[in-house]
Scaffold this active site. Structure first.
Site, PDB file in Angstrom:
ATOM      1  N   LYS A   1       2.733   5.976   6.114  1.00 47.60           N
ATOM      2  CA  LYS A   1       1.852   5.032   5.407  1.00 47.60           C
ATOM      3  C   LYS A   1       2.348   3.621   5.670  1.00 47.60           C
ATOM      4  O   LYS A   1       3.553   3.358   5.641  1.00 47.60           O
ATOM      5  CB  LYS A   1       1.847   5.320   3.896  1.00 47.60           C
ATOM      6  CG  LYS A   1       0.867   4.441   3.117  1.00 47.60           C
ATOM      7  CD  LYS A   1      -0.552   4.859   3.370  1.00 47.60           C
ATOM      8  CE  LYS A   1      -1.546   3.812   2.851  1.00 47.60           C
ATOM      9  NZ  LYS A   1      -1.666   2.656   3.765  1.00 47.60           N
TER      10      LYS A   1
ATOM     11  N   SER B   1      -6.305   3.342   4.217  1.00 44.60           N
ATOM     12  CA  SER B   1      -5.735   2.480   3.181  1.00 44.60           C
ATOM     13  C   SER B   1      -6.806   1.810   2.322  1.00 44.60           C
ATOM     14  O   SER B   1      -6.689   0.638   1.936  1.00 44.60           O
ATOM     15  CB  SER B   1      -4.827   1.418   3.806  1.00 44.60           C
ATOM     16  OG  SER B   1      -3.866   0.968   2.888  1.00 44.60           O
TER      17      SER B   1
ATOM     18  N   SER C   1       0.787  -1.243   0.000  1.00 45.35           N
ATOM     19  CA  SER C   1       0.000   0.000   0.000  1.00 45.35           C
ATOM     20  C   SER C   1       0.815   1.287   0.000  1.00 45.35           C
ATOM     21  O   SER C   1       0.232   2.379  -0.062  1.00 45.35           O
ATOM     22  CB  SER C   1      -0.954   0.006   1.199  1.00 45.35           C
ATOM     23  OG  SER C   1      -2.035  -0.857   0.975  1.00 45.35           O
TER      24      SER C   1
ATOM     25  N   LYS D   1       0.028   3.878  -2.615  1.00 42.78           N
ATOM     26  CA  LYS D   1      -1.007   4.912  -2.481  1.00 42.78           C
ATOM     27  C   LYS D   1      -0.432   6.311  -2.312  1.00 42.78           C
ATOM     28  O   LYS D   1      -1.136   7.302  -2.512  1.00 42.78           O
ATOM     29  CB  LYS D   1      -1.933   4.540  -1.326  1.00 42.78           C
ATOM     30  CG  LYS D   1      -2.783   3.321  -1.659  1.00 42.78           C
ATOM     31  CD  LYS D   1      -3.431   2.699  -0.442  1.00 42.78           C
ATOM     32  CE  LYS D   1      -4.205   1.435  -0.869  1.00 42.78           C
ATOM     33  NZ  LYS D   1      -4.582   0.598   0.278  1.00 42.78           N
TER      34      LYS D   1
END
Length: 386
Positions: free
Chosen positions: A226, A118, A63, A66
């Site tokens: 993140k 997320s 992720s 992103k």
């Protein structure tokens, strides 16, 4: 004579301290023992890499993808765009914010769902809104990464990071990407969000950041982060933190466990903050080389170890070089010629300035103070004898 002997002894001791501090660089800081398969510490202001482990090896980011989706969307659309959720976005697997087909949501809200919770469904909705499909968005995103940010070892096949064997990047590319995104205030506002109310058609809740150093186990100075995980990628983590003038980016890839990823990240942040600092040469600083004056057009930043003596030299060709006491190049800048100086400096001269660590300056000031005091004592003793 006894007083003079005491003063002389003090002078010798202080002079020895100054010499050893200035000319004997301390050992390089002990490198962290990192368990993650790849990791990097980058200073965000200067782009200097302070630590790396397998940082150019291609891996799966999960992720952390992103981050790209978010900054690309912010730069190419308006935050108040209204996005209509498709059936494909609604049915996206993995972590979600439970969007419903036909639901209308602002792009800003989708970005919050993307980075804070997320949400993979939010990523697909953003991709379809901007490029019409996930496939076209991925192609557009890759061009953006290469042409705008300058990444050379990254290829993304989707906007969320779910596993695809061709969906790869490196720790270094992710650090460069994060550094670029950090310059955008809207991105950093979302990247650093700790919690927010979420009111959707099928899901009303409070979203909390998944990054533990922002909320559950706060680390001093953390400004954003993140998290990521798919089995093929392991645990991935991107973290930003700032203390005084030092602005750090830490990326870890393919950690076996979440605990390992956070332990590595904390260790790398500690390493950066304890051993490095970023300083600046102010805007409109003047340097002479030969008979030419060079003036900095803006603030110029460089990063170095806290205990290093730094020398700044400008040569005749206008190249400003910043080196440590071993002569290793730390940073450089090519000046444009500003004006001809009327000074009569020799043609082969260069402007050289040396900067000492704060402790060294204190020792120098103390040395000068003792020299002045000893001179006064000597003068008074001589005067009495006369």
């Amino acid at each position: 004579m006894k007083k003079l002997s005491v003063v002389s002894t003090i002078l010798i001791m202080i002079n020895t301290l100054i010499v050893s501090s200035v000319f004997s660089k301390t050992d390089d800081p002990s490198l962290p023992n990192v368990s993650s398969e790849a990791a990097i510490v980058m200073e965000a202001t200067t782009g200097e890499i302070l630590y790396e482990k397998n940082a150019q090896s291609q891996m799966y980011p999960a992720s952390l993808t992103k981050i790209t989706t978010a900054i690309y969307a912010i730069e190419n659309r308006k935050l108040n765009d209204i996005v209509t959720i498709s059936k494909k976005a609604r049915n996206t697997e993995g972590t979600r914010v439970y969007l419903e087909e036909g639901e209308q949501v602002t792009l800003e809200k989708l970005l919050l769902g993307l980075l804070v919770n997320s949400g993979n469904d939010a990523g697909v909705a953003i991709a379809e809104h901007i490029s019409g499909s996930v496939e076209l968005f991925s192609a557009d995103m890759n061009l953006y990464l290469e042409d705008v940010i300058g990444l050379r070892n990254t290829n993304f096949e989707n906007p969320h990071g779910l596993f695809d064997p061709e969906h790869v990047t490196t720790a270094e590319d992710l650090a460069k990407l994060t550094r670029y995104a950090m310059k955008n205030d809207e991105f950093m506002k979302i990247f650093g969000t700790k919690e927010l109310p979420w009111n959707g058609e099928s899901w009303d809740t409070t979203l909390y950041t998944h990054h533990k150093l922002l909320r559950e186990k706060p680390y001093e100075g953390v400004t954003g982060g993140k998290t990521g995980f798919v089995p093929e990628a392991g645990v991935t983590l991107a973290t930003t933190a700032k203390r005084e003038n030092l602005n750090l980016i830490v990326v870890t890839l393919k950690s076996d466990t979440e605990a390992e990823a956070y332990a590595d990240t904390i260790q790398l942040l500690d390493f950066g903050f304890e051993n490095f600092k970023t300083v600046s040469i102010p805007k409109e600083s003047s340097f002479f080389a030969g008979d030419v004056e060079y003036i900095t057009p803006g603030d110029f930043f460089y990063t170095h170890q806290t205990d290093e003596q730094v020398t700044i030299a400008v040569k005749e060709d206008g190249l400003l070089r910043i080196t440590d006491q071993d002569g290793t190049l730390l940073s450089s800048y090519q000046f444009p010629v500003v004006s001809a100086s009327e000074t009569n400096l020799p043609s082969n001269s260069e402007d050289v300035r040396t900067f000492f660590p704060p402790g060294i300056l204190s020792s120098i000031y103390l040395f000068l103070l003792v020299v002045g005091f000893s001179g006064l004592v000597y003068y008074r003793i001589r005067k009495k004898r006369i």
